[in-house]
Design a protein around this motif. Structure first.
Motif, PDB file in Angstrom:
ATOM      1  N   ASN A 197       0.768  -1.138   0.120  1.00 45.79           N
ATOM      2  CA  ASN A 197      -0.004  -0.128   0.069  1.00 45.79           C
ATOM      3  C   ASN A 197       0.897   1.577   0.397  1.00 45.79           C
ATOM      4  O   ASN A 197       0.271   2.214  -0.379  1.00 45.79           O
ATOM      5  CB  ASN A 197      -1.050   0.354   1.973  1.00 45.79           C
ATOM      6  CG  ASN A 197      -1.910  -0.859   1.405  1.00 45.79           C
ATOM      7  OD1 ASN A 197      -2.355  -1.425   0.176  1.00 45.79           O
ATOM      8  ND2 ASN A 197      -2.375  -1.825   2.378  1.00 45.79           N
ATOM      9  N   HIS A 200       2.272   3.819  -4.318  1.00 46.46           N
ATOM     10  CA  HIS A 200       1.941   4.922  -4.739  1.00 46.46           C
ATOM     11  C   HIS A 200       3.331   6.136  -5.172  1.00 46.46           C
ATOM     12  O   HIS A 200       2.948   6.758  -6.281  1.00 46.46           O
ATOM     13  CB  HIS A 200       0.856   5.595  -4.430  1.00 46.46           C
ATOM     14  CG  HIS A 200       0.895   5.873  -2.489  1.00 46.46           C
ATOM     15  ND1 HIS A 200       0.669   5.188  -1.416  1.00 46.46           N
ATOM     16  CD2 HIS A 200       0.549   6.880  -1.965  1.00 46.46           C
ATOM     17  CE1 HIS A 200       0.210   5.300  -1.062  1.00 46.46           C
ATOM     18  NE2 HIS A 200       0.854   6.777  -0.877  1.00 46.46           N
ATOM     19  N   GLN A 234      -1.875   0.299  -6.802  1.00 48.19           N
ATOM     20  CA  GLN A 234      -0.685   1.360  -6.503  1.00 48.19           C
ATOM     21  C   GLN A 234      -1.002   1.951  -7.576  1.00 48.19           C
ATOM     22  O   GLN A 234      -0.543   3.416  -7.666  1.00 48.19           O
ATOM     23  CB  GLN A 234       0.016   1.015  -5.818  1.00 48.19           C
ATOM     24  CG  GLN A 234      -0.569   0.052  -4.555  1.00 48.19           C
ATOM     25  CD  GLN A 234      -1.021   1.524  -3.606  1.00 48.19           C
ATOM     26  OE1 GLN A 234       0.056   2.040  -2.668  1.00 48.19           O
ATOM     27  NE2 GLN A 234      -2.208   1.141  -2.749  1.00 48.19           N
TER      28      GLN A 234
END
Length: 279
Positions: A197, A200, A234
């Motif tokens: 996670n 990005h 992502q």
């Protein structure tokens, strides 16, 4: 004109890329050869499975490029050889570039060249060699309109991890990715972060340069599929996997499963059905 070659790498519908790396023989590690002992057979299996690209060396590109027809995967040519992956490191580490790398790539009809950017604890000289390699190859890539893939790779201390163990700390990956972009990468090939996670942040730091995610060490089918799905969500533009494909008991099936995630947005559970596992 560089865009023309990039069009051979990235799928026309999804805009993404799945590159299977089987250039491991360059690095003189016995464990890296599992599944690619017969390189001609390995290439043939992958060509039939149909990824977007196959990553090879100057000595092995012949097995891909000798195949007739226009439907075969594009060639990504590895341009540097290093001795940094062993469980016990040699006295002197190096990362050396092949001679005339882009001219060799042009003669082999490659769609892209790839070069490492290592960050190894206590080994700044290797990073310096990598930067020199990139500084030399970048103008040649511009001259011949050859896309340049830079592979920023952060290692964990060898005494702590022992061989080919990457550091998934985004605080370490982010500056190295940015350095690769600043040095002129057209594509970034970077490791996954420990927490998917967080990826990005890697995409953001690369700006408008597409990021393909490395596969790293061997993992279970479930881990690979779930991680790939998460990374694509992502913002990754694709993947560069090697051993998790070619060392799999069903390389064509694993290729199709990963292609479904990368190009069709399939979930990990949906992709798992293509290799006959219940997710």
């Amino acid at each position: 004109m560089k865009t023309y070659k990039l069009n051979r790498l990235f799928n026309r519908n999804s805009g993404n890329c799945f590159d299977v790396a089987i250039d491991h023989g360059f690095f003189n590690e016995h464990s890296f050869l599992s599944g690619i002992e017969n390189i001609q057979k390995a290439v043939s299996i992958l060509v039939d499975a149909g990824p977007d690209a196959i990553q090879l060396t100057v000595g092995q590109a012949q097995y891909l490029q000798a195949i007739p027809g226009k439907e075969k995967p594009a060639l990504v040519l590895r341009t540097d050889v290093a001795n940094v992956y062993g469980k016990e490191l040699p006295r002197t580490l190096f990362s050396r570039m092949i001679a005339d790398p882009v001219e060799q790539a042009v003669r082999l009809d490659a769609a892209c060249v790839v070069v490492n950017l290592f960050s190894i604890p206590g080994e700044p000289e290797v990073t310096d060699q990598c930067i020199q390699n990139i500084l030399k190859i970048k103008p040649l890539c511009e001259r011949y309109a050859m896309p340049l893939m830079v592979e920023p790779l952060v290692f964990r201390p060898n005494t702590q991890a022992g061989g080919y163990m990457v550091d998934g700390d985004p605080q370490k990956i982010i500056p190295l990715v940015r350095q690769g972009v600043e040095l002129g990468a057209d594509i970034i090939k970077a490791d996954p972060t420990d927490n998917v996670n967080d990826y990005h942040r890697i995409i953001e730091i690369a700006g408008n340069i597409p990021v393909l995610v490395r596969g790293g060490g061997k993992a279970t089918d479930r881990e690979i599929l779930e991680r790939t799905y998460g990374l694509m969500k992502q913002g990754a533009r694709g993947i560069v996997y090697g051993r998790n494909v070619i060392q799999h008991q069903d390389p064509p099936g694993m290729t199709k499963a990963l292609m479904a995630i990368v190009h069709q947005g399939a979930s990990a559970a949906e992709a798992a059905t293509l290799i006959g596992i219940k997710h």
